[in-house]
Write a protein that holds these residues in place. Structure first.
Motif, PDB file in Angstrom:
ATOM      1  N   UNK A  12       4.804   1.128 -10.437  1.00  0.00           N
ATOM      2  CA  UNK A  12       5.421  -0.183 -10.618  1.00  0.00           C
ATOM      3  C   UNK A  12       4.378  -1.284 -10.410  1.00  0.00           C
ATOM      4  N   UNK A  13       4.304  -2.187 -11.368  1.00  0.00           N
ATOM      5  CA  UNK A  13       3.403  -3.329 -11.255  1.00  0.00           C
ATOM      6  C   UNK A  13       4.122  -4.495 -10.574  1.00  0.00           C
ATOM      7  N   UNK A  14       3.345  -5.487 -10.162  1.00  0.00           N
ATOM      8  CA  UNK A  14       3.927  -6.674  -9.555  1.00  0.00           C
ATOM      9  C   UNK A  14       4.884  -7.361 -10.525  1.00  0.00           C
ATOM     10  N   UNK A  15       4.515  -7.456 -11.788  1.00  0.00           N
ATOM     11  CA  UNK A  15       5.398  -8.089 -12.768  1.00  0.00           C
ATOM     12  C   UNK A  15       6.729  -7.383 -12.891  1.00  0.00           C
TER      13      UNK A  15
ATOM     14  N   UNK B 198       0.298 -18.417  -6.714  1.00  0.00           N
ATOM     15  CA  UNK B 198      -1.035 -17.823  -6.636  1.00  0.00           C
ATOM     16  C   UNK B 198      -1.313 -16.775  -7.707  1.00  0.00           C
ATOM     17  N   UNK B 199      -0.312 -16.377  -8.475  1.00  0.00           N
ATOM     18  CA  UNK B 199      -0.533 -15.278  -9.417  1.00  0.00           C
ATOM     19  C   UNK B 199      -0.909 -15.785 -10.799  1.00  0.00           C
ATOM     20  N   UNK B 200      -1.542 -14.908 -11.551  1.00  0.00           N
ATOM     21  CA  UNK B 200      -1.813 -15.163 -12.959  1.00  0.00           C
ATOM     22  C   UNK B 200      -1.394 -13.911 -13.723  1.00  0.00           C
ATOM     23  N   UNK B 201      -1.513 -13.966 -15.034  1.00  0.00           N
ATOM     24  CA  UNK B 201      -1.049 -12.836 -15.840  1.00  0.00           C
ATOM     25  C   UNK B 201      -1.705 -11.521 -15.451  1.00  0.00           C
ATOM     26  N   UNK B 202      -2.998 -11.534 -15.151  1.00  0.00           N
ATOM     27  CA  UNK B 202      -3.661 -10.285 -14.784  1.00  0.00           C
ATOM     28  C   UNK B 202      -3.138  -9.761 -13.441  1.00  0.00           C
ATOM     29  N   UNK B 203      -2.771 -10.654 -12.527  1.00  0.00           N
ATOM     30  CA  UNK B 203      -2.211 -10.246 -11.240  1.00  0.00           C
ATOM     31  C   UNK B 203      -0.875  -9.549 -11.374  1.00  0.00           C
ATOM     32  N   UNK B 204      -0.157  -9.850 -12.444  1.00  0.00           N
ATOM     33  CA  UNK B 204       1.144  -9.208 -12.660  1.00  0.00           C
ATOM     34  C   UNK B 204       1.001  -7.734 -13.019  1.00  0.00           C
TER      35      UNK B 204
ATOM     36  N   UNK C 174       4.492 -21.361 -22.639  1.00  0.00           N
ATOM     37  CA  UNK C 174       4.783 -21.132 -21.227  1.00  0.00           C
ATOM     38  C   UNK C 174       4.087 -19.848 -20.788  1.00  0.00           C
ATOM     39  N   UNK C 175       3.447 -19.892 -19.654  1.00  0.00           N
ATOM     40  CA  UNK C 175       2.778 -18.725 -19.090  1.00  0.00           C
ATOM     41  C   UNK C 175       3.772 -17.890 -18.271  1.00  0.00           C
ATOM     42  N   UNK C 176       3.442 -16.631 -18.059  1.00  0.00           N
ATOM     43  CA  UNK C 176       4.310 -15.727 -17.296  1.00  0.00           C
ATOM     44  C   UNK C 176       4.654 -16.304 -15.932  1.00  0.00           C
ATOM     45  N   UNK C 177       3.658 -16.853 -15.269  1.00  0.00           N
ATOM     46  CA  UNK C 177       3.865 -17.445 -13.946  1.00  0.00           C
ATOM     47  C   UNK C 177       4.912 -18.556 -14.005  1.00  0.00           C
ATOM     48  N   UNK C 178       4.821 -19.413 -15.005  1.00  0.00           N
ATOM     49  CA  UNK C 178       5.783 -20.505 -15.141  1.00  0.00           C
ATOM     50  C   UNK C 178       7.187 -19.982 -15.424  1.00  0.00           C
ATOM     51  N   UNK C 179       7.278 -18.929 -16.204  1.00  0.00           N
ATOM     52  CA  UNK C 179       8.572 -18.322 -16.495  1.00  0.00           C
ATOM     53  C   UNK C 179       9.201 -17.759 -15.216  1.00  0.00           C
ATOM     54  N   UNK C 180       8.394 -17.058 -14.414  1.00  0.00           N
ATOM     55  CA  UNK C 180       8.892 -16.516 -13.154  1.00  0.00           C
ATOM     56  C   UNK C 180       9.273 -17.629 -12.180  1.00  0.00           C
ATOM     57  N   UNK C 181       8.479 -18.690 -12.130  1.00  0.00           N
ATOM     58  CA  UNK C 181       8.805 -19.821 -11.260  1.00  0.00           C
ATOM     59  C   UNK C 181      10.131 -20.450 -11.672  1.00  0.00           C
ATOM     60  N   UNK C 182      10.343 -20.607 -12.962  1.00  0.00           N
ATOM     61  CA  UNK C 182      11.605 -21.169 -13.453  1.00  0.00           C
ATOM     62  C   UNK C 182      12.783 -20.263 -13.089  1.00  0.00           C
ATOM     63  N   UNK C 183      12.625 -18.973 -13.303  1.00  0.00           N
ATOM     64  CA  UNK C 183      13.714 -18.030 -13.040  1.00  0.00           C
ATOM     65  C   UNK C 183      14.047 -17.962 -11.550  1.00  0.00           C
ATOM     66  N   UNK C 184      13.036 -17.729 -10.717  1.00  0.00           N
ATOM     67  CA  UNK C 184      13.284 -17.677  -9.269  1.00  0.00           C
ATOM     68  C   UNK C 184      13.737 -19.040  -8.746  1.00  0.00           C
ATOM     69  N   UNK C 185      13.277 -20.111  -9.378  1.00  0.00           N
ATOM     70  CA  UNK C 185      13.650 -21.456  -8.956  1.00  0.00           C
ATOM     71  C   UNK C 185      15.123 -21.778  -9.129  1.00  0.00           C
TER      72      UNK C 185
END
Length: 174
Positions: A138-141, A120-126, A1-12
């Motif tokens: 503070x980073x986006x992640x 729209x985000x990827x790991x580097x965007x975090x 699972x990618x970071x983006x997918x983890x965040x989508x699951x959590x916020x979802x």
């Protein structure tokens, strides 16, 4: 699972929690303050929406759903347009009154904006710095994890308050 997918699951998970909390509540239930001075369910749900809205929009360079979609005028609260609830007095908590359907509609609109941003985000965007007022910056992640933690805490508080109203277990189960 990618970071983006983890965040989508959590916020979802938040829209379902908010929906469960608000389900079956009337105006009296929404405004009841545990022990007479705790935060009401209406305030908690409004605040968690405002926190997610304001912070995600700021980190993403977008206008808040609160103003962009005219929720500020629809709620018509006696508060500043930019108010998110931080540091509210007891009187300000009492001033947050809204019908269940409007609270739910606002949160769902906030979640849609958050979901679009997460798409729209990827790991580097975090790793992008979104707030230099802290050391370290503070980073986006980190900001997204902070927002999620805050929203989950408020959802839990609202579920607990819902359970208190009927003397039953918290809304949504254990």
């Amino acid at each position: 699972m990618h970071s983006k997918e983890l965040l989508q699951e959590a916020f979802g998970r938040l829209p379902g929690l908010v929906g469960q909390i608000l389900d079956g509540l009337n105006e009296t239930d929404l405004q009841r303050r545990p022990s007479g001075n705790g935060n009401s369910i209406a305030w908690l749900v409004w605040h968690l929406g405002r926190v997610e809205d304001a912070q995600v929009a700021s980190a993403s360079g977008l206008e808040q759903v609160w103003t962009a979609q005219a929720f500020v005028s629809r709620f018509a609260l006696p508060l500043a347009d930019s108010d998110t609830g931080y540091g509210h007095s007891s009187g300000q908590v009492d001033a947050v009154r809204a019908p269940r359907d409007l609270l739910l509609e606002y949160y769902q609109a906030v979640h849609r904006q958050t979901a679009r941003i997460l798409d729209t985000i990827d790991d580097s965007g975090l790793d992008r710095v979104v707030d230099t007022r802290w050391d370290p910056p503070v980073t986006l992640g980190v900001r997204l994890v902070s927002i999620l933690g805050d929203c989950l805490q408020h959802a839990g508080q609202a579920a607990y308050a819902k359970g208190l109203r009927a003397g039953t277990a918290a809304a949504g189960g254990a």
